[in-house]
Design a protein around this motif. Sequence first.
Motif, PDB file in Angstrom:
ATOM      1  N   ALA A   1       0.805  -1.225   0.000  1.00 21.83           N
ATOM      2  CA  ALA A   1       0.000   0.000   0.000  1.00 21.83           C
ATOM      3  C   ALA A   1       0.840   1.278   0.000  1.00 21.83           C
ATOM      4  O   ALA A   1       0.321   2.362   0.244  1.00 21.83           O
ATOM      5  N   SER A   2       2.112   1.168  -0.272  1.00 25.53           N
ATOM      6  CA  SER A   2       2.989   2.351  -0.239  1.00 25.53           C
ATOM      7  C   SER A   2       2.502   3.432  -1.195  1.00 25.53           C
ATOM      8  O   SER A   2       2.080   3.158  -2.315  1.00 25.53           O
ATOM      9  N   GLU A   3       2.611   4.662  -0.742  1.00 27.95           N
ATOM     10  CA  GLU A   3       2.259   5.812  -1.566  1.00 27.95           C
ATOM     11  C   GLU A   3       3.471   6.280  -2.357  1.00 27.95           C
ATOM     12  O   GLU A   3       3.410   6.500  -3.552  1.00 27.95           O
TER      13      GLU A   3
ATOM     14  N   ILE B   1      12.595   1.376   9.224  1.00 30.62           N
ATOM     15  CA  ILE B   1      13.163   1.828  10.496  1.00 30.62           C
ATOM     16  C   ILE B   1      12.034   2.223  11.442  1.00 30.62           C
ATOM     17  O   ILE B   1      11.119   2.969  11.060  1.00 30.62           O
ATOM     18  N   GLU B   2      12.103   1.722  12.672  1.00 39.53           N
ATOM     19  CA  GLU B   2      11.107   2.086  13.686  1.00 39.53           C
ATOM     20  C   GLU B   2      11.738   3.060  14.678  1.00 39.53           C
ATOM     21  O   GLU B   2      12.926   2.934  15.027  1.00 39.53           O
ATOM     22  N   ILE B   3      10.926   4.019  15.133  1.00 38.53           N
ATOM     23  CA  ILE B   3      11.384   5.030  16.086  1.00 38.53           C
ATOM     24  C   ILE B   3      10.951   4.603  17.487  1.00 38.53           C
ATOM     25  O   ILE B   3       9.760   4.466  17.764  1.00 38.53           O
ATOM     26  N   ASP B   4      11.913   4.401  18.346  1.00 38.24           N
ATOM     27  CA  ASP B   4      11.653   4.025  19.741  1.00 38.24           C
ATOM     28  C   ASP B   4      11.756   5.286  20.588  1.00 38.24           C
ATOM     29  O   ASP B   4      12.795   5.958  20.598  1.00 38.24           O
ATOM     30  N   TYR B   5      10.673   5.648  21.282  1.00 35.71           N
ATOM     31  CA  TYR B   5      10.662   6.884  22.069  1.00 35.71           C
ATOM     32  C   TYR B   5       9.760   6.679  23.295  1.00 35.71           C
ATOM     33  O   TYR B   5       8.973   5.730  23.336  1.00 35.71           O
ATOM     34  N   PRO B   6       9.870   7.547  24.307  1.00 34.33           N
ATOM     35  CA  PRO B   6       9.066   7.383  25.537  1.00 34.33           C
ATOM     36  C   PRO B   6       7.597   7.714  25.299  1.00 34.33           C
ATOM     37  O   PRO B   6       7.128   8.824  25.595  1.00 34.33           O
ATOM     38  N   ILE B   7       6.875   6.754  24.773  1.00 39.71           N
ATOM     39  CA  ILE B   7       5.505   6.963  24.304  1.00 39.71           C
ATOM     40  C   ILE B   7       4.556   7.409  25.419  1.00 39.71           C
ATOM     41  O   ILE B   7       3.557   8.081  25.173  1.00 39.71           O
TER      42      ILE B   7
ATOM     43  N   LEU C   1       4.809   5.724   8.622  1.00 41.21           N
ATOM     44  CA  LEU C   1       3.667   4.946   9.113  1.00 41.21           C
ATOM     45  C   LEU C   1       3.461   5.210  10.599  1.00 41.21           C
ATOM     46  O   LEU C   1       4.417   5.184  11.374  1.00 41.21           O
ATOM     47  N   MET C   2       2.219   5.438  10.990  1.00 45.72           N
ATOM     48  CA  MET C   2       1.908   5.725  12.393  1.00 45.72           C
ATOM     49  C   MET C   2       0.623   5.006  12.793  1.00 45.72           C
ATOM     50  O   MET C   2      -0.374   5.060  12.079  1.00 45.72           O
ATOM     51  N   LYS C   3       0.669   4.324  13.935  1.00 44.42           N
ATOM     52  CA  LYS C   3      -0.541   3.689  14.454  1.00 44.42           C
ATOM     53  C   LYS C   3      -0.346   3.343  15.924  1.00 44.42           C
ATOM     54  O   LYS C   3       0.658   2.737  16.300  1.00 44.42           O
ATOM     55  N   ASP C   4      -1.305   3.775  16.751  1.00 38.73           N
ATOM     56  CA  ASP C   4      -1.295   3.470  18.186  1.00 38.73           C
ATOM     57  C   ASP C   4       0.033   3.835  18.852  1.00 38.73           C
ATOM     58  O   ASP C   4       0.535   3.110  19.713  1.00 38.73           O
ATOM     59  N   GLY C   5       0.592   4.966  18.453  1.00 39.25           N
ATOM     60  CA  GLY C   5       1.839   5.425  19.053  1.00 39.25           C
ATOM     61  C   GLY C   5       3.091   4.906  18.391  1.00 39.25           C
ATOM     62  O   GLY C   5       4.183   5.456  18.601  1.00 39.25           O
TER      63      GLY C   5
ATOM     64  N   ALA D   1       6.241  -4.077   8.792  1.00 39.18           N
ATOM     65  CA  ALA D   1       5.645  -2.746   8.634  1.00 39.18           C
ATOM     66  C   ALA D   1       4.267  -2.695   9.280  1.00 39.18           C
ATOM     67  O   ALA D   1       3.494  -3.653   9.217  1.00 39.18           O
ATOM     68  N   ILE D   2       3.972  -1.569   9.915  1.00 39.19           N
ATOM     69  CA  ILE D   2       2.670  -1.356  10.544  1.00 39.19           C
ATOM     70  C   ILE D   2       1.577  -1.436   9.482  1.00 39.19           C
ATOM     71  O   ILE D   2       1.695  -0.871   8.391  1.00 39.19           O
ATOM     72  N   THR D   3       0.511  -2.133   9.805  1.00 45.22           N
ATOM     73  CA  THR D   3      -0.672  -2.126   8.950  1.00 45.22           C
ATOM     74  C   THR D   3      -1.541  -0.950   9.393  1.00 45.22           C
ATOM     75  O   THR D   3      -2.130  -0.969  10.472  1.00 45.22           O
ATOM     76  N   THR D   4      -1.579   0.078   8.583  1.00 47.41           N
ATOM     77  CA  THR D   4      -2.308   1.291   8.967  1.00 47.41           C
ATOM     78  C   THR D   4      -3.761   1.204   8.512  1.00 47.41           C
ATOM     79  O   THR D   4      -4.120   0.376   7.679  1.00 47.41           O
ATOM     80  N   ASP D   5      -4.575   2.076   9.055  1.00 45.55           N
ATOM     81  CA  ASP D   5      -5.992   2.151   8.678  1.00 45.55           C
ATOM     82  C   ASP D   5      -6.209   3.231   7.630  1.00 45.55           C
ATOM     83  O   ASP D   5      -7.237   3.888   7.589  1.00 45.55           O
ATOM     84  N   ASP D   6      -5.194   3.398   6.766  1.00 44.19           N
ATOM     85  CA  ASP D   6      -5.217   4.455   5.751  1.00 44.19           C
ATOM     86  C   ASP D   6      -6.031   3.977   4.553  1.00 44.19           C
ATOM     87  O   ASP D   6      -5.502   3.564   3.540  1.00 44.19           O
ATOM     88  N   LEU D   7      -7.363   4.013   4.680  1.00 44.29           N
ATOM     89  CA  LEU D   7      -8.243   3.466   3.661  1.00 44.29           C
ATOM     90  C   LEU D   7      -8.677   4.545   2.675  1.00 44.29           C
ATOM     91  O   LEU D   7      -8.910   5.688   3.042  1.00 44.29           O
ATOM     92  N   TRP D   8      -8.794   4.144   1.418  1.00 48.36           N
ATOM     93  CA  TRP D   8      -9.205   5.071   0.365  1.00 48.36           C
ATOM     94  C   TRP D   8     -10.479   4.551  -0.296  1.00 48.36           C
ATOM     95  O   TRP D   8     -10.559   3.387  -0.681  1.00 48.36           O
ATOM     96  N   ALA D   9     -11.458   5.411  -0.419  1.00 46.58           N
ATOM     97  CA  ALA D   9     -12.709   5.048  -1.079  1.00 46.58           C
ATOM     98  C   ALA D   9     -12.711   5.636  -2.487  1.00 46.58           C
ATOM     99  O   ALA D   9     -12.529   6.837  -2.668  1.00 46.58           O
ATOM    100  N   GLU D  10     -12.910   4.769  -3.466  1.00 46.82           N
ATOM    101  CA  GLU D  10     -12.923   5.239  -4.854  1.00 46.82           C
ATOM    102  C   GLU D  10     -14.241   5.938  -5.155  1.00 46.82           C
ATOM    103  O   GLU D  10     -15.312   5.488  -4.740  1.00 46.82           O
ATOM    104  N   GLN D  11     -14.141   7.037  -5.877  1.00 45.64           N
ATOM    105  CA  GLN D  11     -15.322   7.862  -6.147  1.00 45.64           C
ATOM    106  C   GLN D  11     -15.215   8.432  -7.552  1.00 45.64           C
ATOM    107  O   GLN D  11     -14.155   8.889  -7.972  1.00 45.64           O
ATOM    108  N   VAL D  12     -16.311   8.383  -8.300  1.00 49.08           N
ATOM    109  CA  VAL D  12     -16.362   8.975  -9.638  1.00 49.08           C
ATOM    110  C   VAL D  12     -17.147  10.276  -9.550  1.00 49.08           C
ATOM    111  O   VAL D  12     -18.222  10.325  -8.947  1.00 49.08           O
ATOM    112  N   THR D  13     -16.599  11.326 -10.137  1.00 49.18           N
ATOM    113  CA  THR D  13     -17.304  12.606 -10.099  1.00 49.18           C
ATOM    114  C   THR D  13     -17.087  13.350 -11.405  1.00 49.18           C
ATOM    115  O   THR D  13     -16.188  13.021 -12.180  1.00 49.18           O
ATOM    116  N   THR D  14     -17.913  14.334 -11.678  1.00 43.71           N
ATOM    117  CA  THR D  14     -17.729  15.176 -12.860  1.00 43.71           C
ATOM    118  C   THR D  14     -17.522  16.617 -12.403  1.00 43.71           C
ATOM    119  O   THR D  14     -18.163  17.080 -11.453  1.00 43.71           O
ATOM    120  N   VAL D  15     -16.605  17.302 -13.067  1.00 39.46           N
ATOM    121  CA  VAL D  15     -16.287  18.692 -12.732  1.00 39.46           C
ATOM    122  C   VAL D  15     -16.211  19.506 -14.017  1.00 39.46           C
ATOM    123  O   VAL D  15     -15.927  18.968 -15.093  1.00 39.46           O
TER     124      VAL D  15
END
Length: 257
Positions: free
Chosen positions: A65-67, A90-96, A124-128, A164-178
């Motif tokens: 799912a990489s952007e 790489i994961e960042i270890d910090y005083p959460i 990637l970020m999830k639950d700290g 790698a963290i499994t994030t909740d970064d969900l995308w909904a596909e949408q069709v529109t006219t402009v």
Amino acid sequence: MNIYQHFRPEEREFIDQVLHWKDYVDSSYTAKLTDFLDPREQHILKVLIGENGNIKYQLFGGFSASERKRALIMPDYLMPGEDEFQINLIEIDYPIKFVSIEHPQVLGSLMSLGLKRGKFGDILMKDGRVQFFAASEISDYIKNNLESIGKASIRLKELSLDEAITTDDLWAEQVTTVSSLRLDTIISGVHNISRQKSQLFIQQGLVKVNWTSIENVSFECAEGDLLSVRGHGRVKILSIEGRTKKDKWRIVVGKQK
């Protein structure tokens, strides 16, 4: 045919770079690995390399799912594995319990090391928990020099890509006219707000296209662009499918849930 007429003037330098990579691979029979590319850059690369020649490309950013992704441009007989993209996680270890770390702080701290944005991929970020993808060639430099983010002292640890963290970064596909591909029009149509309001957001510096603040309401959007409006989330322009019978543009977007 002038290849530049299909793209923005400010994209000319990147177009030249892609064409140079393609010529290099074609003449040397050697693969070329790029830095991490944003969605718009990936789109330009796909158009310029094409799908049917003797040069092909593959994109990978660390997980499915990489952007932001690195591109491997290569002769069509090569079959690369994921390790050839030279990406480290790489994961960042910090005083959460005592501090929190936000996405802009991570990005700013990495940039403050003198690194180009292209040298690291998605954050990637999830639950700290906080992780980021980096090009292998600069991973040791980051680990040796990044000691704090904001007010937090940190330690960095390298993980395998499948951690790698499994994030909740969900995308909904949408069709529109402009009615047009102007930035203010697309923001208005996708977010269902008035043109006046979308223009105000742009003029106040609340809108970014491909991570760059754009304050020009008539900026022309294109396939592969990633639009973000503060307080309204992000939208990817997945495809532009031409004009309708009423002479409007039919576009497919991915809207962040």
